[in-house]
Structures are given as C-alpha cells and as structure tokens.
Write a protein that holds these residues in place. Structure first.
Motif, PDB file in Angstrom:
ATOM      1  N   LEU A 173      66.454  34.780 -18.956  1.00 31.54           N
ATOM      2  CA  LEU A 173      67.097  34.440 -17.682  1.00 31.54           C
ATOM      3  C   LEU A 173      66.074  34.323 -16.557  1.00 31.54           C
ATOM      4  O   LEU A 173      66.137  33.402 -15.742  1.00 31.54           O
ATOM      5  CB  LEU A 173      68.143  35.498 -17.327  1.00 31.54           C
ATOM      6  CG  LEU A 173      69.527  35.330 -17.962  1.00 31.54           C
ATOM      7  CD1 LEU A 173      70.402  36.534 -17.620  1.00 31.54           C
ATOM      8  CD2 LEU A 173      70.187  34.046 -17.489  1.00 31.54           C
ATOM      9  N   HIS A 174      65.130  35.264 -16.521  1.00 36.24           N
ATOM     10  CA  HIS A 174      64.099  35.241 -15.475  1.00 36.24           C
ATOM     11  C   HIS A 174      63.158  34.043 -15.629  1.00 36.24           C
ATOM     12  O   HIS A 174      62.539  33.617 -14.649  1.00 36.24           O
ATOM     13  CB  HIS A 174      63.303  36.543 -15.492  1.00 36.24           C
ATOM     14  CG  HIS A 174      63.946  37.660 -14.733  1.00 36.24           C
ATOM     15  ND1 HIS A 174      64.175  37.594 -13.376  1.00 36.24           N
ATOM     16  CD2 HIS A 174      64.414  38.871 -15.146  1.00 36.24           C
ATOM     17  CE1 HIS A 174      64.754  38.705 -12.973  1.00 36.24           C
ATOM     18  NE2 HIS A 174      64.918  39.504 -14.019  1.00 36.24           N
ATOM     19  N   SER A 230      65.694  30.642 -14.811  1.00 38.04           N
ATOM     20  CA  SER A 230      66.091  30.470 -13.415  1.00 38.04           C
ATOM     21  C   SER A 230      65.069  29.675 -12.609  1.00 38.04           C
ATOM     22  O   SER A 230      65.413  28.654 -11.996  1.00 38.04           O
ATOM     23  CB  SER A 230      66.351  31.833 -12.765  1.00 38.04           C
ATOM     24  OG  SER A 230      66.581  31.703 -11.389  1.00 38.04           O
ATOM     25  N   SER A 238      66.617  35.297  -8.302  1.00 39.72           N
ATOM     26  CA  SER A 238      66.427  36.539  -9.064  1.00 39.72           C
ATOM     27  C   SER A 238      67.235  37.689  -8.460  1.00 39.72           C
ATOM     28  O   SER A 238      67.801  38.514  -9.175  1.00 39.72           O
ATOM     29  CB  SER A 238      64.943  36.909  -9.109  1.00 39.72           C
ATOM     30  OG  SER A 238      64.201  35.959  -9.837  1.00 39.72           O
ATOM     31  N   MET A 246      70.906  37.378  -9.324  1.00 36.06           N
ATOM     32  CA  MET A 246      71.199  37.649 -10.735  1.00 36.06           C
ATOM     33  C   MET A 246      71.252  39.134 -11.068  1.00 36.06           C
ATOM     34  O   MET A 246      71.609  39.508 -12.176  1.00 36.06           O
ATOM     35  CB  MET A 246      70.133  36.990 -11.636  1.00 36.06           C
ATOM     36  CG  MET A 246      70.187  35.493 -11.702  1.00 36.06           C
ATOM     37  SD  MET A 246      69.152  34.841 -13.049  1.00 36.06           S
ATOM     38  CE  MET A 246      67.572  35.594 -12.680  1.00 36.06           C
ATOM     39  N   ARG A 247      70.898  39.989 -10.120  1.00 39.89           N
ATOM     40  CA  ARG A 247      70.764  41.409 -10.426  1.00 39.89           C
ATOM     41  C   ARG A 247      72.071  42.020 -10.952  1.00 39.89           C
ATOM     42  O   ARG A 247      72.059  42.812 -11.897  1.00 39.89           O
ATOM     43  CB  ARG A 247      70.285  42.174  -9.189  1.00 39.89           C
ATOM     44  CG  ARG A 247      68.832  41.922  -8.832  1.00 39.89           C
ATOM     45  CD  ARG A 247      68.354  42.893  -7.769  1.00 39.89           C
ATOM     46  NE  ARG A 247      68.432  44.271  -8.236  1.00 39.89           N
ATOM     47  CZ  ARG A 247      67.496  44.879  -8.961  1.00 39.89           C
ATOM     48  NH1 ARG A 247      66.400  44.213  -9.309  1.00 39.89           N
ATOM     49  NH2 ARG A 247      67.643  46.131  -9.349  1.00 39.89           N
ATOM     50  N   LEU A 299      74.279  40.625 -12.659  1.00 43.36           N
ATOM     51  CA  LEU A 299      74.503  40.137 -14.014  1.00 43.36           C
ATOM     52  C   LEU A 299      73.651  40.888 -15.031  1.00 43.36           C
ATOM     53  O   LEU A 299      74.050  41.045 -16.191  1.00 43.36           O
ATOM     54  CB  LEU A 299      74.178  38.639 -14.065  1.00 43.36           C
ATOM     55  CG  LEU A 299      74.335  37.922 -15.406  1.00 43.36           C
ATOM     56  CD1 LEU A 299      75.799  37.913 -15.836  1.00 43.36           C
ATOM     57  CD2 LEU A 299      73.799  36.496 -15.317  1.00 43.36           C
TER      58      LEU A 299
END
Length: 302
Positions: free
Chosen positions: A63-64, A67, A112, A115-116, A118
């Motif tokens: 994901l990181h 993104s 980022s 998204m935390r 999630l």
C-alpha cells in the motif's frame, strides 16, 4: 560559508523529461512501485509497533508503495494535459522540476496519513503529530529515491549511445576569420530556377521531395523560400562550408546559428533565434554532430 545557489542554472529552459511524458509515464510508475516495495520489505525504514497492524506487513508495504506510484501517475497525467493544452512542449526547468517533485511529495505524505486508519489500530491516527511524521517521512524517502533514480537513469542513458552535449555554447565566427565568400550561386536542374544565396542568412534547410525549404533570418525576421533542388544536391554545392551539417535525413543546419541543444543519447533538438521550430539530430548522427561541433569550436574559438 554562505550558501550559493545558481539561479540561472535552475531557471534555464531544458527539455521536458521523457520520464514524465505520457508515453513513458506508466513505465516510470512501475519502476517507482517496484523500487519502493523492495526497499520497504528489505530495510523496514520506519519502525511501527506491530500489534497495531491491521494486516500483514507485506500488504502494508504494498500500500505504501502503490499510493505514491498511483499519485505520480495522476499528478503528471494532469500536468501533461495542461501542458499540452497550453502547448508548452519544451517549457521546463530544474526549478519547475524540484517544485513539482516537492508538491508531489506533500500529496504522497497526505495520502499516507489518510491511509493510517486502514492500516493501524491507533487512537491518535488523526493527530497533527502523525500528519507531520507522514509528510516528513515522504520527503526524506522521496528525495532519496528521486536522486537515486536520476543517477540510475543517467547511468543507463549514458550506455545507450553517444555522450550528451553537456554544455553547448553557441558558435560565433568573427569577421576576420571568414575566408569563403558568403554569397553563393546555386545551380538547379532547371536553369531558370538557379538562384543566389547569402549563406550567412541561412538557419536550416528542410527537404520536401525534389524541393528544399530554406529558412533564413534577415533583418531580425524569419523568411522561408522553396527551391527546386534536392537536399543532397544542395548539400554537395555548399560542401566548401564545413559549418553546414546534415543533422537528419531531411534537415541541414547552419551550426553557427544553433542557439541551444537539448536531448540525450536518443537524439537532440536544435533551437534557433527568432523561431520556435526545433530541428532534430537523429540518433545515428549524434557522434558526427558532436565531432563537428568540437572541430568548429576549436577552429573558431581558439
């Protein structure tokens, strides 16, 4: 010691990088995604308390990496759209490059941060502290990767062909160095089409079948003229003038009129005074162009 910044170098117009152009953007995105994913998996650069993880660490890394890769694609797709709309095909500089990379990294940091929830079970996910940390971490990692990828790109480009013209300086001929008359009489296949030409006015010549189009700068104005003669025949008749170079199958250029060279080992683009037209130097002619430029520079600037 005072910090010195070369503003002229930062603001000097350069060619829009191919890595951001629409044709190569997806490839750049894939390279960024794979590089970031491998880096995160191998080095775990930013320690996180594992009990807070909502998913496997591999998916967190994915994901990181995904993104910023997705944001890169969206950001430069939008930028390319507006550049094309405004017809800014070549208007770019290092300053614009750094500003756009900085804006992209801020957006990546914000993504980022968003998204935390999630990824992590943490009551402080929406705190300013984590917002600052995500943006800071993106800047640290982003600047590192930007320069790393630039160095890698330069390495591979330098092995694909000829060296770049790194510091092109326009060639100037002094009046006392002229040994060949500037007025030349050109013979064509049809006698009534023969013509005289002031070679000093000529910027470049373009082939058009059995004709050529002469582009000249006369009294600060661009003039074009069509003549019935092939480019090869015309080139033969001006062979006594070594500063005329066949840069491409369809172009002959006056090296003394070239104001700027952009491009890389895949090909150059030549710019001239008072015209926005760019003349290509084909890939197979790069070595010859560099040699011609160096010879003329040594002869007329020594």
């Amino acid at each position: 010691m005072p910090l010195y910044i070369n503003n002229e170098h930062l603001q000097k117009e350069i060619e829009y990088p191919s890595r951001y152009q629409s044709a190569n953007l997806f490839k750049s995105v894939v390279v960024v995604f794979v590089t970031l994913l491998l880096f995160l998996l191998l080095f775990t650069p930013f320690g996180v308390y594992e009990p807070e993880h909502k998913m496997n660490y591999f998916f967190i890394c994915a994901l990181h990496a995904f993104s910023p890769a997705l944001l890169l694609f969206i950001y430069f797709s939008v930028l390319n759209h507006f550049r094309k709309k405004k017809k800014q095909f070549y208007n770019w500089s290092l300053l614009k490059e750094y500003l756009n990379i900085g804006a992209f990294l801020i957006l990546a940091g914000l993504a980022s941060f968003l998204m935390r929830d999630l990824i992590y079970n943490n009551a402080n996910n929406w705190s300013l502290r984590y917002l600052w940390e995500e943006i800071r971490n993106c800047f640290i990692a982003g600047i590192f990767f930007y320069f790393f990828l630039r160095v890698v790109s330069f390495y591979f480009q330098s092995h694909q062909g000829s060296p770049f013209v790194v510091q092109f300086q326009p060639l100037k001929i002094q009046a006392d160095q002229k040994v060949i008359p500037s007025i030349l009489f050109i013979n064509t296949q049809v006698k009534q089409d023969d013509f005289s030409l002031n070679i000093d006015d000529l910027l470049f010549v373009k082939a058009d079948g059995n004709y050529i189009e002469l582009t000249k700068l006369i009294n600060g104005k661009i003039e074009t003229e069509l003549k019935r003669i092939s480019l090869t025949q015309f080139e033969t008749q001006i062979s006594a003038y070594p500063h005329f170079f066949r840069s491409h199958r369809t172009y002959l250029v006056n090296m003394f009129k070239v104001e700027k060279v952009t491009g890389n080992s895949q090909g150059y683009l030549l710019s001239f005074t008072d015209t926005s037209e760019k003349i290509p130097v084909s890939r197979k002619q790069i070595d010859n162009f560099n040699s011609c430029y160096q010879e003329l520079r040594q002869q007329y600037t020594a």
